[in-house]
Design a protein around this motif. Structure first.
Motif, mmCIF file in Angstrom:
data_model
loop_
_atom_site.group_PDB
_atom_site.id
_atom_site.type_symbol
_atom_site.label_atom_id
_atom_site.label_comp_id
_atom_site.label_asym_id
_atom_site.label_seq_id
_atom_site.Cartn_x
_atom_site.Cartn_y
_atom_site.Cartn_z
ATOM 1 N N PHE A 35 -28.502 93.863 29.780
ATOM 2 C CA PHE A 35 -28.519 93.168 31.059
ATOM 3 C C PHE A 35 -29.580 92.070 31.164
ATOM 4 C CE2 PHE A 35 -26.385 97.185 31.776
ATOM 5 C CZ PHE A 35 -25.222 96.744 32.386
ATOM 6 N N GLU A 36 -30.668 92.157 30.414
ATOM 7 C CA GLU A 36 -31.633 91.057 30.426
ATOM 8 C C GLU A 36 -31.036 89.773 29.863
ATOM 9 O OE1 GLU A 36 -35.220 92.436 28.547
ATOM 10 O OE2 GLU A 36 -36.178 92.751 30.485
ATOM 11 N N PRO A 37 -30.230 89.844 28.779
ATOM 12 C CA PRO A 37 -29.586 88.606 28.328
ATOM 13 C C PRO A 37 -28.677 88.014 29.401
ATOM 14 C CG PRO A 37 -29.463 90.258 26.603
ATOM 15 C CD PRO A 37 -29.970 90.948 27.831
ATOM 16 N N SER A 38 -28.012 88.858 30.171
ATOM 17 C CA SER A 38 -27.162 88.358 31.249
ATOM 18 C C SER A 38 -27.995 87.629 32.294
ATOM 19 C CB SER A 38 -26.410 89.502 31.922
ATOM 20 O OG SER A 38 -25.604 90.186 30.998
ATOM 21 N N ALA A 39 -29.152 88.195 32.623
ATOM 22 C CA ALA A 39 -30.042 87.546 33.585
ATOM 23 C C ALA A 39 -30.536 86.214 33.030
ATOM 24 C CB ALA A 39 -31.212 88.460 33.917
ATOM 25 N N ALA A 40 -30.903 86.198 31.765
ATOM 26 C CA ALA A 40 -31.390 84.953 31.157
ATOM 27 C C ALA A 40 -30.292 83.897 31.123
ATOM 28 C CB ALA A 40 -31.902 85.227 29.748
ATOM 29 N N LEU A 41 -29.086 84.277 30.802
ATOM 30 C CA LEU A 41 -27.978 83.326 30.802
ATOM 31 C C LEU A 41 -27.646 82.874 32.225
ATOM 32 C CD1 LEU A 41 -25.680 85.062 28.188
ATOM 33 C CD2 LEU A 41 -26.914 82.907 27.887
ATOM 34 N N GLY A 42 -27.799 83.763 33.191
ATOM 35 C CA GLY A 42 -27.505 83.435 34.579
ATOM 36 C C GLY A 42 -28.490 82.464 35.185
ATOM 37 N N ILE A 43 -29.709 82.444 34.675
ATOM 38 C CA ILE A 43 -30.724 81.528 35.189
ATOM 39 C C ILE A 43 -30.266 80.087 35.015
ATOM 40 C CG2 ILE A 43 -33.043 80.630 34.746
ATOM 41 C CD1 ILE A 43 -33.796 83.525 33.978
ATOM 42 N N ASN A 44 -29.640 79.806 33.905
ATOM 43 C CA ASN A 44 -29.217 78.441 33.620
ATOM 44 C C ASN A 44 -27.848 78.102 34.197
ATOM 45 O OD1 ASN A 44 -31.560 77.958 32.133
ATOM 46 N ND2 ASN A 44 -30.687 78.944 30.351
ATOM 47 N N ALA A 45 -27.263 79.017 34.932
ATOM 48 C CA ALA A 45 -25.923 78.793 35.464
ATOM 49 C C ALA A 45 -25.910 77.860 36.671
ATOM 50 C CB ALA A 45 -25.275 80.120 35.834
ATOM 51 N N GLY A 46 -27.044 77.677 37.323
ATOM 52 C CA GLY A 46 -27.044 76.804 38.487
ATOM 53 C C GLY A 46 -28.442 76.461 38.956
ATOM 54 N N LEU A 47 -28.513 75.493 39.825
ATOM 55 C CA LEU A 47 -29.787 75.022 40.347
ATOM 56 C C LEU A 47 -30.505 76.109 41.144
ATOM 57 C CD1 LEU A 47 -31.773 72.703 40.683
ATOM 58 C CD2 LEU A 47 -30.450 71.970 42.678
ATOM 59 N N ALA A 48 -29.780 76.884 41.919
ATOM 60 C CA ALA A 48 -30.398 77.924 42.751
ATOM 61 C C ALA A 48 -31.136 78.948 41.881
ATOM 62 C CB ALA A 48 -29.350 78.618 43.607
ATOM 63 N N GLY A 49 -30.519 79.373 40.792
ATOM 64 C CA GLY A 49 -31.164 80.320 39.884
ATOM 65 C C GLY A 49 -32.409 79.738 39.246
ATOM 66 N N ASN A 50 -32.321 78.473 38.849
ATOM 67 C CA ASN A 50 -33.487 77.818 38.249
ATOM 68 C C ASN A 50 -34.638 77.714 39.240
ATOM 69 O OD1 ASN A 50 -32.538 77.314 35.629
ATOM 70 N ND2 ASN A 50 -31.388 75.546 36.327
ATOM 71 N N LEU A 51 -34.332 77.337 40.487
ATOM 72 C CA LEU A 51 -35.384 77.219 41.496
ATOM 73 C C LEU A 51 -35.991 78.575 41.828
ATOM 74 C CD1 LEU A 51 -33.795 74.559 43.866
ATOM 75 C CD2 LEU A 51 -35.656 74.245 42.220
ATOM 76 N N LYS A 52 -35.163 79.594 41.872
ATOM 77 C CA LYS A 52 -35.667 80.941 42.158
ATOM 78 C C LYS A 52 -36.615 81.402 41.051
ATOM 79 C CE LYS A 52 -34.057 85.224 43.980
ATOM 80 N NZ LYS A 52 -32.917 85.887 44.573
ATOM 81 N N MET A 53 -36.246 81.163 39.793
ATOM 82 C CA MET A 53 -37.108 81.548 38.680
ATOM 83 C C MET A 53 -38.401 80.730 38.666
ATOM 84 S SD MET A 53 -36.115 84.165 37.153
ATOM 85 C CE MET A 53 -37.263 84.090 35.805
ATOM 86 N N LEU A 54 -38.317 79.445 39.003
ATOM 87 C CA LEU A 54 -39.502 78.604 39.061
ATOM 88 C C LEU A 54 -40.454 79.132 40.132
ATOM 89 C CD1 LEU A 54 -41.082 76.102 38.180
ATOM 90 C CD2 LEU A 54 -39.776 74.814 39.888
ATOM 91 N N ALA A 55 -39.930 79.468 41.296
ATOM 92 C CA ALA A 55 -40.759 80.000 42.379
ATOM 93 C C ALA A 55 -41.401 81.316 41.967
ATOM 94 C CB ALA A 55 -39.924 80.181 43.640
ATOM 95 N N TRP A 56 -40.640 82.175 41.310
ATOM 96 C CA TRP A 56 -41.169 83.471 40.851
ATOM 97 C C TRP A 56 -42.282 83.257 39.828
ATOM 98 C CZ3 TRP A 56 -41.076 85.869 36.014
ATOM 99 C CH2 TRP A 56 -41.469 87.214 36.019
ATOM 100 N N THR A 57 -42.081 82.303 38.925
ATOM 101 C CA THR A 57 -43.065 82.031 37.886
ATOM 102 C C THR A 57 -44.371 81.500 38.487
ATOM 103 O OG1 THR A 57 -41.302 81.534 36.314
ATOM 104 C CG2 THR A 57 -43.489 80.711 35.759
ATOM 105 N N LEU A 58 -44.272 80.650 39.484
ATOM 106 C CA LEU A 58 -45.441 80.036 40.075
ATOM 107 C C LEU A 58 -46.185 80.961 41.032
ATOM 108 C CD1 LEU A 58 -44.076 76.447 40.679
ATOM 109 C CD2 LEU A 58 -45.572 77.239 38.828
ATOM 110 N N ARG A 59 -45.529 82.031 41.472
ATOM 111 C CA ARG A 59 -46.203 82.979 42.363
ATOM 112 C C ARG A 59 -47.241 83.665 41.601
ATOM 113 N NH1 ARG A 59 -42.076 86.772 44.949
ATOM 114 N NH2 ARG A 59 -40.659 85.677 43.650
#
Length: 95
Positions: free
Chosen positions: A71-95
Motif C-alpha cells: 500500500f505504500e507504493p500505491s500512496a507514492a504513485l497516488g501523490i503524483n496523480a494530481g495537484l491536490a495530492g502534491n500540495l497535500k504532501m508538500l504541506a505535510w512535509t513543511l509542517r
C-alpha cells in the motif's frame, strides 16, 4: 496518504509489484507475506504473477492486509496523480 489509509480515511489498492522481494530462491511472488512461487528473473515475476488475483477482495489471504509492502507504493504513485495530492504532501512535509 498511507497514514490516511491506515486511519481509514482513504482507500488504496494493493500494489505488491511496487516493492518486490528477492532472496536466495529468487524473486518472491506475489509479495513478501505470501509466497505462491519464486521466479528466476524479474521479468518472470512481473509477467507470471496473477497480480489481480492477489489483493483484498480477491484473495482471502489478503482480506485484512494493510502492510506497507503493497500500500505504500500505491500512496507514492497516488501523490503524483494530481495537484491536490502534491500540495497535500508538500504541506505535510513543511509542517
Amino acid at each position: 496518504m498511507y497514514l490516511e489509509f491506515l486511519e481509514g480515511k482513504r482507500e488504496l489498492p494493493c500494489t505488491a509489484w511496487g516493492n518486490p522481494t528477492y532472496n536466495v530462491k529468487g524473486w518472491k511472488g506475489p509479495c513478501y507475506l505470501i509466497t505462491d512461487g519464486h521466479y528466476k528473473t524479474f521479468t518472470e515475476l512481473m509477467t507470471e504473477t496473477p497480480w489481480r488475483a492477489t489483493a483484498p477482495g480477491n484473495d482471502p489471504r489478503c482480506e485484512h492486509c494493510m502492510m506497507h509492502c503493497g500500500f505504500e507504493p500505491s500512496a507514492a504513485l497516488g501523490i503524483n496523480a494530481g495537484l491536490a495530492g502534491n500540495l497535500k504532501m508538500l504541506a505535510w512535509t513543511l509542517r
